[in-house]
Design a protein around this motif. Sequence first.
Motif, PDB file in Angstrom:
ATOM      1  N   SER A   1     -35.468 -52.717 -80.279  1.00 27.85           N
ATOM      2  CA  SER A   1     -34.405 -51.761 -80.570  1.00 27.85           C
ATOM      3  C   SER A   1     -33.543 -51.483 -79.340  1.00 27.85           C
ATOM      4  N   LEU A   2     -32.350 -50.969 -79.591  1.00 28.16           N
ATOM      5  CA  LEU A   2     -31.463 -50.520 -78.524  1.00 28.16           C
ATOM      6  C   LEU A   2     -31.881 -49.125 -78.070  1.00 28.16           C
ATOM      7  N   PRO A   3     -31.545 -48.733 -76.842  1.00 30.54           N
ATOM      8  CA  PRO A   3     -31.915 -47.387 -76.391  1.00 30.54           C
ATOM      9  C   PRO A   3     -31.211 -46.323 -77.233  1.00 30.54           C
ATOM     10  N   PRO A   4     -31.940 -45.317 -77.689  1.00 37.61           N
ATOM     11  CA  PRO A   4     -31.377 -44.307 -78.601  1.00 37.61           C
ATOM     12  C   PRO A   4     -30.636 -43.196 -77.868  1.00 37.61           C
ATOM     13  N   ILE A   5     -29.733 -43.564 -76.994  1.00 39.68           N
ATOM     14  CA  ILE A   5     -29.031 -42.561 -76.175  1.00 39.68           C
ATOM     15  C   ILE A   5     -27.575 -42.548 -76.591  1.00 39.68           C
ATOM     16  N   ASN A   6     -27.301 -41.945 -77.724  1.00 38.93           N
ATOM     17  CA  ASN A   6     -25.946 -41.899 -78.265  1.00 38.93           C
ATOM     18  C   ASN A   6     -25.620 -40.485 -78.724  1.00 38.93           C
ATOM     19  N   HIS A   7     -24.368 -40.129 -78.543  1.00 35.87           N
ATOM     20  CA  HIS A   7     -23.864 -38.835 -79.031  1.00 35.87           C
ATOM     21  C   HIS A   7     -24.700 -37.665 -78.495  1.00 35.87           C
ATOM     22  N   ILE A   8     -25.071 -37.745 -77.237  1.00 40.09           N
ATOM     23  CA  ILE A   8     -25.846 -36.673 -76.614  1.00 40.09           C
ATOM     24  C   ILE A   8     -24.896 -35.602 -76.087  1.00 40.09           C
ATOM     25  N   ILE A   9     -25.255 -34.352 -76.309  1.00 35.36           N
ATOM     26  CA  ILE A   9     -24.440 -33.226 -75.841  1.00 35.36           C
ATOM     27  C   ILE A   9     -25.085 -32.656 -74.580  1.00 35.36           C
ATOM     28  N   TYR A  10     -24.305 -32.592 -73.502  1.00 35.20           N
ATOM     29  CA  TYR A  10     -24.804 -32.071 -72.228  1.00 35.20           C
ATOM     30  C   TYR A  10     -24.228 -30.681 -71.973  1.00 35.20           C
ATOM     31  N   PRO A  11     -24.955 -29.852 -71.234  1.00 34.37           N
ATOM     32  CA  PRO A  11     -24.406 -28.539 -70.874  1.00 34.37           C
ATOM     33  C   PRO A  11     -23.137 -28.718 -70.046  1.00 34.37           C
ATOM     34  N   LYS A  12     -22.232 -27.776 -70.167  1.00 33.31           N
ATOM     35  CA  LYS A  12     -21.023 -27.825 -69.350  1.00 33.31           C
ATOM     36  C   LYS A  12     -21.378 -27.443 -67.912  1.00 33.31           C
ATOM     37  N   ARG A  13     -20.625 -27.963 -66.993  1.00 32.54           N
ATOM     38  CA  ARG A  13     -20.850 -27.638 -65.587  1.00 32.54           C
ATOM     39  C   ARG A  13     -19.534 -27.229 -64.952  1.00 32.54           C
ATOM     40  N   ASP A  14     -19.640 -26.539 -63.847  1.00 31.38           N
ATOM     41  CA  ASP A  14     -18.447 -26.172 -63.093  1.00 31.38           C
ATOM     42  C   ASP A  14     -17.894 -27.398 -62.387  1.00 31.38           C
ATOM     43  N   GLU A  15     -16.587 -27.457 -62.289  1.00 30.65           N
ATOM     44  CA  GLU A  15     -15.976 -28.527 -61.514  1.00 30.65           C
ATOM     45  C   GLU A  15     -16.350 -28.359 -60.044  1.00 30.65           C
ATOM     46  N   LYS A  16     -16.589 -29.459 -59.376  1.00 30.20           N
ATOM     47  CA  LYS A  16     -16.923 -29.380 -57.959  1.00 30.20           C
ATOM     48  C   LYS A  16     -15.746 -28.794 -57.188  1.00 30.20           C
ATOM     49  N   SER A  17     -16.053 -27.974 -56.198  1.00 31.36           N
ATOM     50  CA  SER A  17     -14.992 -27.336 -55.432  1.00 31.36           C
ATOM     51  C   SER A  17     -14.228 -28.380 -54.626  1.00 31.36           C
ATOM     52  N   PRO A  18     -12.951 -28.145 -54.363  1.00 33.92           N
ATOM     53  CA  PRO A  18     -12.182 -29.102 -53.557  1.00 33.92           C
ATOM     54  C   PRO A  18     -12.708 -29.129 -52.129  1.00 33.92           C
ATOM     55  N   PHE A  19     -12.417 -30.206 -51.415  1.00 38.40           N
ATOM     56  CA  PHE A  19     -12.818 -30.272 -50.020  1.00 38.40           C
ATOM     57  C   PHE A  19     -12.048 -29.229 -49.223  1.00 38.40           C
ATOM     58  N   LEU A  20     -12.729 -28.628 -48.256  1.00 35.23           N
ATOM     59  CA  LEU A  20     -12.162 -27.541 -47.460  1.00 35.23           C
ATOM     60  C   LEU A  20     -12.246 -27.875 -45.980  1.00 35.23           C
ATOM     61  N   THR A  21     -11.269 -27.393 -45.221  1.00 37.55           N
ATOM     62  CA  THR A  21     -11.320 -27.572 -43.778  1.00 37.55           C
ATOM     63  C   THR A  21     -12.278 -26.553 -43.170  1.00 37.55           C
ATOM     64  N   MET A  22     -12.656 -26.771 -41.940  1.00 35.24           N
ATOM     65  CA  MET A  22     -13.569 -25.844 -41.272  1.00 35.24           C
ATOM     66  C   MET A  22     -12.983 -24.435 -41.165  1.00 35.24           C
TER      67      MET A  22
END
Length: 408
Positions: free
Chosen positions: A180-201
């Motif tokens: 059989s093929l791997p049964p990993i289809n139409h999976i719903i994942y929790p939402k996550r926050d977008e990664k913060s932009p890069f910042l200077t020191m």
Amino acid sequence: MASLEIDPASGRYRVRFRYAGQEYKRSLRTKSRPVATASLGQVEEALRMLAMGMVELPSDVDEGTFIVSGARVRQQKKPPLSAVQTLEDLFRVYQEELPVGSKEERTLAGERLHFKHLLRHLKPKTKLSAINSREIQRYVDSRSKDRFHNRTISPDTIKKELTTLRLVWNWAKRQEHVESLPPINHIIYPKRDEKSPFLTMPEIKRLLDRGGVSQRQEASLWESLYLTRLEVDRLVDHVSKRPTAAFVYPMFVLAAHTGMRRSELLRAEKSDLDFDGRTILVREKKRSRKHALSFRRVPMTTLVGRTFKSWFAACSVGKHALCRIDGQPLAVDTADYHFSAALEGSTWEKVRGFHVFRHSFASNATAEGIDQRMIDSWMGHQTEEMRQRYRHLAPSQQQAAIDTLFRS
């Protein structure tokens, strides 16, 4: 009468024989020499019995199949069970049969960690036939409730674990361990926050000075650090004046002026640096799924050329561009230790890994208006999400741009 050979694609044995003037070739579905030898004897015995008239060839079966079965095909014996029945079997057989050297040790270590979590939630003795999309969704739901360092497991981590499961399952199907093929289809994942932009020191320090930032939030801010071109120059100059192992300064220069990953730095060979052509050949293992090793080229800056001509003259033994004075390649732990030691107690001690130079290299190249396609070729494969994180100008450049737009 019959002979064995190995299928170069699968590594499994197959038997070759002739009957009634026709040549046959059949897979024995095994990589075991003793099992293949036993099957060879069975084929030869079937051919002998047919030649002596001890058995008759049935009219309703394939000749080759009948002979490979040892002239017993009509007994309708149940086919042998595959060695891969459970999730535990799947991971075990994969690790046993994976060719040595096909993946980096750190990649294999990451896969083993993923196996650990998959087995913990899906259970080792679970039959593969019982794992369906519903069970995978339950895995996502339960895994997302786990905590690490007082934080829930991110959706990205869960996706990586299921990507590993998909990879191993597909491998097992190609090797005919599973159907059989791997049964990993139409999976719903929790939402996550977008990664913060890069910042200077300075930006990070201003945020910290306002107060109300937890230790976890502070660590996240420093993970988003990128250095301006002037800061990169100052950091590298600081390392040049610090008493360290001989390879440390060249290591910092190469990281800062190429955006190479740590693994690529440690993999680099002396022959990869073309001083006449002023290019650096980067050996990468992340971009291609087809090839174990792929390559890209990065232009060589004047500082890299000057630094490594001097370094190679001082350390002529061994093939690695970065190595101990005796020519032995650097281990990951060695590189990390000397990276931290070179910055400890200085203005730059918050720079906690080689990835900061990679972020900075891409960000500064973008800020200079270098074509994105050229940056991608220097950096290797990049996701669009990552491009968005470093596709920005330094704060001072942004201010100058808005002041030009709204003159007053």
